[in-house]
Design a protein around this motif. Sequence first.
Motif, PDB file in Angstrom:
ATOM      1  N   GLU A  85       0.923  -1.168   0.108  1.00 62.25           N
ATOM      2  CA  GLU A  85      -0.022  -0.139   0.121  1.00 62.25           C
ATOM      3  C   GLU A  85       0.840   1.326   0.119  1.00 62.25           C
ATOM      4  OE1 GLU A  85      -3.016  -0.212  -0.623  1.00 62.25           O
ATOM      5  OE2 GLU A  85      -3.540  -2.305  -0.114  1.00 62.25           O
ATOM      6  N   THR A  86       0.456   2.268  -0.654  1.00 62.26           N
ATOM      7  CA  THR A  86       1.419   3.234  -0.746  1.00 62.26           C
ATOM      8  C   THR A  86       0.306   4.725  -0.757  1.00 62.26           C
ATOM      9  OG1 THR A  86       0.890   3.825  -3.389  1.00 62.26           O
ATOM     10  CG2 THR A  86       2.801   2.282  -2.408  1.00 62.26           C
ATOM     11  N   TRP A  87       1.057   5.740  -0.447  1.00 55.77           N
ATOM     12  CA  TRP A  87       0.533   7.251  -0.669  1.00 55.77           C
ATOM     13  C   TRP A  87       1.619   8.076  -1.401  1.00 55.77           C
ATOM     14  CZ3 TRP A  87      -0.578  10.462   4.141  1.00 55.77           C
ATOM     15  CH2 TRP A  87       0.350  10.518   4.909  1.00 55.77           C
ATOM     16  N   THR A  88       1.128   9.327  -1.655  1.00 47.01           N
ATOM     17  CA  THR A  88       1.975  10.257  -2.460  1.00 47.01           C
ATOM     18  C   THR A  88       3.183  10.833  -1.845  1.00 47.01           C
ATOM     19  OG1 THR A  88       0.287  10.718  -4.163  1.00 47.01           O
ATOM     20  CG2 THR A  88       2.197  12.079  -3.907  1.00 47.01           C
ATOM     21  N   ASP A  89       4.288  10.306  -2.016  1.00 45.29           N
ATOM     22  CA  ASP A  89       5.573  11.066  -1.466  1.00 45.29           C
ATOM     23  C   ASP A  89       5.687  12.744  -1.671  1.00 45.29           C
ATOM     24  OD1 ASP A  89       7.814  12.157  -0.498  1.00 45.29           O
ATOM     25  OD2 ASP A  89       9.196  10.253  -1.453  1.00 45.29           O
ATOM     26  N   LEU A  90       5.301  13.362  -0.699  1.00 46.97           N
ATOM     27  CA  LEU A  90       4.992  14.786  -1.421  1.00 46.97           C
ATOM     28  C   LEU A  90       6.439  15.602  -1.355  1.00 46.97           C
ATOM     29  CD1 LEU A  90       1.856  15.740   0.998  1.00 46.97           C
ATOM     30  CD2 LEU A  90       1.999  15.046  -1.393  1.00 46.97           C
ATOM     31  N   LYS A  91       7.170  15.306  -0.454  1.00 44.61           N
ATOM     32  CA  LYS A  91       8.569  15.737  -0.490  1.00 44.61           C
ATOM     33  C   LYS A  91       9.254  15.625  -1.779  1.00 44.61           C
ATOM     34  CE  LYS A  91      13.287  15.497   2.029  1.00 44.61           C
ATOM     35  NZ  LYS A  91      13.826  14.964   2.907  1.00 44.61           N
ATOM     36  N   SER A  92       9.181  14.166  -2.284  1.00 47.05           N
ATOM     37  CA  SER A  92       9.862  13.762  -3.499  1.00 47.05           C
ATOM     38  C   SER A  92       9.212  14.576  -4.581  1.00 47.05           C
ATOM     39  CB  SER A  92      10.015  12.574  -3.775  1.00 47.05           C
ATOM     40  OG  SER A  92      10.797  11.957  -2.856  1.00 47.05           O
ATOM     41  N   GLY A  93       7.799  14.719  -4.729  1.00 46.39           N
ATOM     42  CA  GLY A  93       7.136  15.457  -5.613  1.00 46.39           C
ATOM     43  C   GLY A  93       7.685  16.928  -5.742  1.00 46.39           C
ATOM     44  N   ALA A  94       7.549  17.470  -4.581  1.00 50.49           N
ATOM     45  CA  ALA A  94       7.755  18.793  -4.573  1.00 50.49           C
ATOM     46  C   ALA A  94       9.282  19.010  -4.990  1.00 50.49           C
ATOM     47  CB  ALA A  94       7.983  19.417  -3.167  1.00 50.49           C
ATOM     48  N   HIS A  95      10.297  18.034  -4.739  1.00 53.45           N
ATOM     49  CA  HIS A  95      11.637  18.346  -5.300  1.00 53.45           C
ATOM     50  C   HIS A  95      11.591  17.802  -6.794  1.00 53.45           C
ATOM     51  CE1 HIS A  95      15.888  17.950  -5.570  1.00 53.45           C
ATOM     52  NE2 HIS A  95      15.644  16.491  -6.220  1.00 53.45           N
ATOM     53  N   LEU A  96      10.738  17.064  -7.633  1.00 52.44           N
ATOM     54  CA  LEU A  96      10.935  16.579  -8.572  1.00 52.44           C
ATOM     55  C   LEU A  96      10.288  17.909  -9.540  1.00 52.44           C
ATOM     56  CD1 LEU A  96      11.378  14.591 -10.857  1.00 52.44           C
ATOM     57  CD2 LEU A  96       8.796  13.619 -10.517  1.00 52.44           C
ATOM     58  N   TYR A  97       9.337  18.557  -9.028  1.00 52.97           N
ATOM     59  CA  TYR A  97       8.785  19.300  -9.920  1.00 52.97           C
ATOM     60  C   TYR A  97       9.123  21.017  -9.641  1.00 52.97           C
ATOM     61  CZ  TYR A  97       5.313  16.006 -11.856  1.00 52.97           C
ATOM     62  OH  TYR A  97       5.148  14.786 -12.147  1.00 52.97           O
ATOM     63  N   GLY A  98       9.901  21.225  -8.442  1.00 50.93           N
ATOM     64  CA  GLY A  98      10.428  22.235  -8.211  1.00 50.93           C
ATOM     65  C   GLY A  98       9.315  23.296  -7.344  1.00 50.93           C
ATOM     66  N   LEU A  99       8.444  22.703  -6.669  1.00 52.50           N
ATOM     67  CA  LEU A  99       7.362  23.360  -5.908  1.00 52.50           C
ATOM     68  C   LEU A  99       7.930  23.619  -4.601  1.00 52.50           C
ATOM     69  CD1 LEU A  99       4.402  20.721  -6.822  1.00 52.50           C
ATOM     70  CD2 LEU A  99       5.229  22.682  -8.144  1.00 52.50           C
ATOM     71  N   ASP A 100       7.238  25.047  -4.342  1.00 54.95           N
ATOM     72  CA  ASP A 100       7.540  25.547  -3.025  1.00 54.95           C
ATOM     73  C   ASP A 100       6.350  25.969  -2.471  1.00 54.95           C
ATOM     74  OD1 ASP A 100       8.681  26.734  -0.900  1.00 54.95           O
ATOM     75  OD2 ASP A 100       9.424  28.586  -1.672  1.00 54.95           O
ATOM     76  N   LEU A 101       5.606  25.007  -2.009  1.00 55.06           N
ATOM     77  CA  LEU A 101       4.120  25.182  -1.420  1.00 55.06           C
ATOM     78  C   LEU A 101       4.107  24.687  -0.089  1.00 55.06           C
ATOM     79  CD1 LEU A 101       2.218  23.975  -4.733  1.00 55.06           C
ATOM     80  CD2 LEU A 101       2.348  26.352  -3.920  1.00 55.06           C
ATOM     81  N   PRO A 102       3.256  25.079   0.760  1.00 57.23           N
ATOM     82  CA  PRO A 102       2.827  24.427   2.130  1.00 57.23           C
ATOM     83  C   PRO A 102       2.205  22.982   1.532  1.00 57.23           C
ATOM     84  CG  PRO A 102       1.773  26.606   1.898  1.00 57.23           C
ATOM     85  CD  PRO A 102       2.113  26.333   0.424  1.00 57.23           C
ATOM     86  N   GLU A 103       2.751  22.242   2.746  1.00 58.44           N
ATOM     87  CA  GLU A 103       2.193  20.608   2.351  1.00 58.44           C
ATOM     88  C   GLU A 103       0.760  20.428   2.313  1.00 58.44           C
ATOM     89  OE1 GLU A 103       2.255  16.748   5.457  1.00 58.44           O
ATOM     90  OE2 GLU A 103       4.083  18.044   5.431  1.00 58.44           O
ATOM     91  N   ALA A 104      -0.235  21.512   3.070  1.00 60.80           N
ATOM     92  CA  ALA A 104      -1.592  21.109   2.736  1.00 60.80           C
ATOM     93  C   ALA A 104      -1.936  21.308   1.160  1.00 60.80           C
ATOM     94  CB  ALA A 104      -2.446  22.332   3.532  1.00 60.80           C
ATOM     95  N   ASP A 105      -1.066  22.049   0.330  1.00 61.37           N
ATOM     96  CA  ASP A 105      -1.382  22.359  -1.040  1.00 61.37           C
ATOM     97  C   ASP A 105      -0.735  21.589  -1.874  1.00 61.37           C
ATOM     98  OD1 ASP A 105      -2.948  24.469  -0.327  1.00 61.37           O
ATOM     99  OD2 ASP A 105      -1.225  26.006  -0.275  1.00 61.37           O
TER     100      ASP A 105
END
Length: 273
Positions: free
Chosen positions: A11-31
């Motif tokens: 079972e998995t869920w989205t790795d937000l930290k890696s996703g932000a790094h991959l796409y260069g996103l600087d957003l609050p975790e909630a977004d």
Amino acid sequence: MRLPVLVFDIETWTDLKSGAHLYGLDLPEADLEQALMKLRRQESGMDFQRLPLHEIVCISGLWIDETGLMTLFSFSREQYTEAEILKKFLSIFDKRHPTLVSWNGSQFDLPVILYRAMYHGLSAPSLFDQGEIDTQKRYNNYQNRYHQRHIDLMDVMAMFNGRNFQKLDDMAHLLGFPGKRGEAGYHVPEYIRAGEWLKLTSYCEGDVLNTWLIYLRWLLLKGQLQLDDHRLWVQTTIQYLSSLPQHGEFLAAWRQNAQATDFTAADFPSSTL
């Protein structure tokens, strides 16, 4: 049946930290989750994230040893980090070389394990070697879809034709097994956020058990189990689940659904209803 056997599911869920790094996103975790979902829809037209961004939160398995002894287990984020979950699971293959059984494991579970193990800098030659280290694995390894070391039931039952792929839940219900037991939708993120770890592991273990029961039926079809042996394995499974209170609901759903097919109904004689 070549023992030992390991039936598994993740079972998995989205790795937000890696996703932000991959796409260069600087957003609050909630977004972040919504942003990643929107980007994924733009890329592929679907919400399902690319495999390297699937962070593993649980790996469940059913181990059947050479004596027929069954052990159902789960490694979850309740007690372990993702890296620790992977280490525990991968260490199984360092000690033993089981027949690996999955549903869609070739396209999802194993690739995710590969990506996430690489992310954490882990080594798993016993699982991923294709003959570079052990020459025998050129002819029977866990990656080749036509080998028997890893049996992806979704793949083999579709005769390796993607147009014939079926859902685990549908096949389980069709054959008289519990399936998702009325679980509508994907609740893994909800379970994690609420700290409902028993629900998470029971959900994952339920998929493992459905896969095991379908595997037994597959072996019967292929003549690798005789009818009497098939019945014996089914009864052994029922007896084992009777000792696990957390799977009382699974057993009850199996008993009820079994009545929909003549063959599976025989798993629960009227005297046991």
